[in-house]
Motif scaffolding. Structure first.
Motif, short mmCIF file in Angstrom:
data_model
loop_
_atom_site.label_atom_id
_atom_site.label_comp_id
_atom_site.label_asym_id
_atom_site.label_seq_id
_atom_site.Cartn_x
_atom_site.Cartn_y
_atom_site.Cartn_z
N HIS A 150 36.59 34.30 -20.50
CA HIS A 150 36.61 33.04 -19.74
C HIS A 150 35.82 31.94 -20.53
O HIS A 150 35.05 32.22 -21.39
CB HIS A 150 35.94 33.31 -18.21
CG HIS A 150 36.76 34.40 -17.76
ND1 HIS A 150 38.27 34.15 -17.01
CD2 HIS A 150 36.40 35.82 -17.46
CE1 HIS A 150 38.32 35.39 -16.36
NE2 HIS A 150 37.37 36.19 -16.59
N ARG A 151 36.45 30.68 -20.20
CA ARG A 151 35.61 29.55 -20.78
C ARG A 151 34.29 29.51 -20.53
O ARG A 151 33.91 29.41 -19.30
CB ARG A 151 36.53 28.31 -20.26
CG ARG A 151 36.12 26.80 -21.01
CD ARG A 151 36.65 27.08 -22.39
NE ARG A 151 36.08 25.77 -22.98
CZ ARG A 151 36.13 25.52 -24.45
NH1 ARG A 151 36.38 26.59 -25.06
NH2 ARG A 151 35.80 24.23 -24.61
N THR A 152 33.56 29.24 -21.38
CA THR A 152 32.09 29.18 -21.25
C THR A 152 31.57 27.97 -22.16
O THR A 152 32.16 27.73 -23.40
CB THR A 152 31.40 30.42 -21.97
OG1 THR A 152 31.72 31.45 -21.30
CG2 THR A 152 29.85 30.13 -22.03
N VAL A 153 30.63 27.32 -21.69
CA VAL A 153 30.02 26.17 -22.33
C VAL A 153 28.62 26.42 -22.23
O VAL A 153 28.09 26.76 -21.38
CB VAL A 153 30.26 24.59 -21.58
CG1 VAL A 153 31.91 24.49 -21.87
CG2 VAL A 153 29.88 24.66 -20.39
N VAL A 154 28.01 25.80 -23.45
CA VAL A 154 26.48 25.72 -23.64
C VAL A 154 26.08 24.31 -23.22
O VAL A 154 26.63 23.28 -24.07
CB VAL A 154 26.19 25.96 -25.03
CG1 VAL A 154 24.52 26.14 -24.89
CG2 VAL A 154 26.51 27.77 -25.19
N ALA A 155 25.18 23.93 -22.46
CA ALA A 155 24.59 22.77 -22.39
C ALA A 155 23.20 22.56 -22.63
O ALA A 155 22.38 23.36 -22.10
CB ALA A 155 24.87 22.31 -20.95
N GLN A 156 22.95 21.44 -23.09
CA GLN A 156 21.33 21.09 -23.38
C GLN A 156 20.85 19.86 -22.35
O GLN A 156 21.76 18.88 -22.27
CB GLN A 156 20.85 20.80 -24.72
CG GLN A 156 19.32 20.58 -24.65
CD GLN A 156 19.09 20.80 -26.26
OE1 GLN A 156 19.70 20.67 -27.04
NE2 GLN A 156 17.75 20.45 -26.56
N LEU A 157 19.90 20.00 -21.57
CA LEU A 157 19.74 19.32 -20.64
C LEU A 157 18.34 18.48 -21.04
O LEU A 157 17.45 19.14 -21.47
CB LEU A 157 19.17 19.83 -19.06
CG LEU A 157 20.42 20.68 -18.57
CD1 LEU A 157 20.12 21.12 -17.09
CD2 LEU A 157 21.75 20.16 -18.41
N TRP A 158 18.44 17.07 -21.09
CA TRP A 158 17.13 16.30 -21.04
C TRP A 158 16.97 15.54 -19.65
O TRP A 158 17.70 15.01 -19.05
CB TRP A 158 17.14 15.37 -22.04
CG TRP A 158 17.50 15.95 -23.50
CD1 TRP A 158 16.30 15.82 -24.42
CD2 TRP A 158 18.64 16.11 -24.32
NE1 TRP A 158 16.73 16.53 -25.57
CE2 TRP A 158 18.23 16.68 -25.56
CE3 TRP A 158 19.77 16.35 -24.02
CZ2 TRP A 158 19.07 17.17 -26.65
CZ3 TRP A 158 20.77 16.98 -24.97
CH2 TRP A 158 20.61 17.22 -26.11
N TYR A 159 15.56 15.78 -19.31
CA TYR A 159 15.45 15.18 -17.85
C TYR A 159 13.92 14.57 -17.94
O TYR A 159 13.02 14.87 -18.60
CB TYR A 159 15.51 16.38 -17.02
CG TYR A 159 14.82 17.46 -17.30
CD1 TYR A 159 13.41 17.49 -16.87
CD2 TYR A 159 15.49 18.58 -18.03
CE1 TYR A 159 12.79 19.01 -17.32
CE2 TYR A 159 14.55 19.78 -18.59
CZ TYR A 159 13.18 20.01 -18.09
OH TYR A 159 12.55 21.18 -18.53
N PRO A 160 13.76 13.84 -16.92
CA PRO A 160 12.29 13.12 -16.71
C PRO A 160 11.35 14.29 -16.22
O PRO A 160 11.77 15.22 -15.39
CB PRO A 160 12.38 12.30 -15.66
CG PRO A 160 13.96 12.03 -15.52
CD PRO A 160 14.58 13.15 -16.00
#
Length: 475
Positions: A150-160
Motif C-alpha cells: 500500500h502507498r506509504t509516504v514519509v513526512a517531516q514536520l517542522w512546527y512552533p
C-alpha cells in the motif's frame, strides 16, 4: 570557508613555497609552516570535523615536505655553474608548482562547497521537528506488483515548539546522519555525481530541535503540506520550513516513494527513485499526469493524517492545527502537484508554487488564492520561457482567490531550495543573489502571501509582494 580552513590553506601555501627557497630560510620556514598546518587542521577538526576538501591541501603540504627533505641536497651542491644549479633545482620548483596547485584546488573546493550553515529563523517561536510515516490502506502502490503493498509516504514536520524541549540541532536530510548519507547518495546518483561531494550536507545540522514539544499558547497553527521537486526529498526546503515554523506555521514536507531520490522507511527499507525527466513533449504528456495524480493524492493523505493528529486528544498536536487554514505548496514538479492537490481537495485554502511549471493548470478549477514564485534567470530557453509564462498566466486565471506571480530577479530554479547553502555559487545553478538571500526572499514572500491569504480572504497580496520583485496579480 571557515577561519581554521583559511589558516590551513595559508600555512600549506607557505609550506609549498618554503620548500623551494634557499637552505637557511627553508630550515626556518618549513617547521613553522608545518606547525601551522597541523594546528589549523586540529582546530578545524574540533569545530566541524574533517572534510574531503582538505585532501588536496594535505597532499600539497606533504609534497612540499617531501621536496624539502629529499631534494635539498641537490639544491645545496657546490662547484657547479649557475646553469647547472638551476637545472638541479628544476625538480624542486616543479614540485612546488604542483604543491601550490593542489593547495589552490583544495581552497577552491572549500569555497565552492562550504559547510552547511542554516540561517537562524527570524520568527518568535522556537522550532521543533519530527518525522512520521503514513500508509494509505485504501490505495495500492503503483510502483510495485505486490497487491498487498500500500502507498506509504514519509513526512517531516517542522512546527512552533516550546523553548528548551527536544534535542537541539536536528540532522539535515535524515533522522540520523546514516540516513542522511543514504539520502545524499541517492541525490548524487540522480545527478551522476560522486556521493562524497554532498558529504557536508549529509552531516549538517539544522536549527530545529528533534521531538520538541509543540507550542501550546495562542491560536491553532496554519498548516502547510509541501511536495519537493522531481527526485527531490522532504528536507530540500528545510530553511524555508524552519522560517515558516518560527512564524507560527506547521510545515509537513513529504517524501514520495519511487519519485524522491531515496526514501528510508521506519523499518530501514530504502526505496530508490525511479523517475527521470521526460524526454520530449509526447513523453511528458503521457507520464506527467499520472505522476502528478500520485503526488496530489499523497498530499491529501498527509492532510487527512494531520487532521487526525489534531483530533487525537492524547497526542502532542491535539487542537494545535487549524483545519480552516491549510496550504498546498511545492517546488518545481511539486508546485504543479500542489495546484492539482488543491483542485481536487478543497480542504486546502491556499496554494504556493515555487518555480514549478503548472502543468494543465488552465484546465483546473480551484477556489484558492495562488502564489507562484518564478526564477528571474528563466529556463535557459526562449521558447521554454514563453511556455512557462503562458502556463503561469493560465494558472492565475484558474485560481478563485486573489493570486500573484512574483518574478525574483537573480534567482535560478534551485534558488528556492536549500541548494545555495552547499552547492557551488554558479549563477545557472543557484542564481546570483548569494547563499542566504534567496532563502530569505523565498520565505519572506511566502509569509507575506500567506499572512494575507489565510487571515483575510478578500486581501490583495500584491502590495505586500511588490518589494520582492515584479508581480502579476489577479484579479
Amino acid at each position: 570557508m571557515t577561519w581554521p580552513e583559511s589558516v590551513l590553506v595559508g600555512a600549506a601555501a607557505v609550506l609549498a613555497l618554503a620548500a623551494a627557497v634557499a637552505g637557511r630560510y627553508r630550515a626556518m620556514a618549513v617547521p613553522v609552516a608545518g606547525a601551522g598546518v597541523l594546528a589549523a587542521t586540529t582546530a578545524a577538526t574540533a569545530l566541524g570535523g574533517p572534510r574531503w576538501q582538505w585532501v588536496p591541501v594535505a597532499a600539497g603540504a606533504a609534497l612540499a615536505v617531501a621536496t624539502a627533505l629529499v631534494l635539498r641536497r641537490a639544491a645545496r651542491r657546490h662547484g657547479r655553474s649557475e646553469g647547472e644549479r638551476r637545472v638541479a633545482r628544476l625538480p624542486e620548483w616543479t614540485a612546488t608548482v604542483v604543491a601550490l596547485g593542489l593547495v589552490a584546488a583544495g581552497a577552491l573546493a572549500m569555497w565552492a562547497l562550504p559547510p552547511v550553515d542554516f540561517p537562524p529563523p527570524s520568527g518568535g517561536h522556537a522550532v521543533g521537528t519530527t518525522t512520521v510515516e503514513w500508509t494509505d490502506r485504501g490505495r495500492g502502490e503503483t510502483w510495485t506488483e505486490d497487491p498487498d503493498d500500500h502507498r506509504t509516504v514519509v513526512a517531516q514536520l517542522w512546527y512552533p515548539a516550546e523553548p528548551g524541549t527536544g534535542t537541539e540541532g536536528a540532522p539535515y536530510l535524515g533522522r540520523t546522519e546514516d540516513e542522511a548519507r543514504v539520502i545524499t547518495g541517492g541525490i548524487a546518483d540522480g545527478f551522476g555525481l560522486p556521493g562524497f561531494l554532498l558529504s557536508d550536507a549529509a552531516r549538517a545540522r539544522t536549527r530545529a530541535a528533534v521531538e520538541a514539544e509543540p507550542a501550546r499558547s495562542g491560536e491553532p497553527f496554519p498548516v502547510v503540506v509541501f511536495s519537493p521537486g522531481l527526485g527531490g526529498v522532504r528536507g530540500q526546503n528545510t530553511a524555508w520550513a524552519q522560517e515558516l515554523a518560527s512564524h507560527g506555521y506547521v510545515v509537513a514536507a513529504l517524501d514520495h516513494p519511487y519519485d524522491s531520490a531515496a526514501v528510508v522507511l521506519d523499518d530501514g527499507t530504502v526505496l530508490r527513485g525511479r523517475l527521470t525527466v521526460p524526454h520530449g513533449p509526447q513523453e511528458e504528456e503521457r507520464l506527467v499526469p499520472e505522476w502528478t495524480s500520485i503526488r496530489a493524492e499523497d498530499m491529501s493523505l498527509a492532510l487527512t493524517r494531520l487532521m487526525e493528529m489534531d483530533a487525537d486528544a492524547g497526542g502532542p498536536f491535539a487542537d494545535r492545527l487549524d483545519p480552516g487554514r491549510v496550504v498546498a505548496a511545492g517546488h518545481s514538479f511539486g508546485g504543479s502537484a500542489a495546484l492539482h492537490a488543491a483542485a481536487g481537495d478543497h480542504r486546502f485554502t491556499a496554494v504556493i508554487d515555487l518555480d514549478g511549471f503548472p502543468h494543465e493548470a488552465d484546465a483546473l478549477d480551484f477556489p484558492q488564492p495562488l502564489l507562484v514564485l518564478v526564477a528571474g534567470a528563466g529556463t535557459g530557453d526562449a521558447d521554454g520561457d514563453a511556455r512557462y509564462a503562458e502556463a503561469v498566466t493560465g494558472a492565475l486565471a484558474a485560481a478563485g482567490g486573489p493570486s500573484c506571480a512574483l518574478t525574483v530577479e537573480g534567482a535560478a530554479h534551485l534558488s528556492f531550495t536549500d541548494a545555495p547553502l552547499y552547492l557551488p555559487p554558479v549563477p545557472a545553478i543557484v542564481g546570483s543573489a548569494g547563499r542566504t538571500r534567496p532563502l530569505t526572499t523565498t520565505a519572506d514572500a511566502s509569509l507575506a502571501f500567506l499572512d494575507a491569504a489565510l487571515r483575510d480572504p478578500a486581501a490583495r497580496p500584491g502590495g505586500a509582494l511588490a518589494s520582492f520583485g515584479a508581480t502579476e496579480c489577479v484579479p
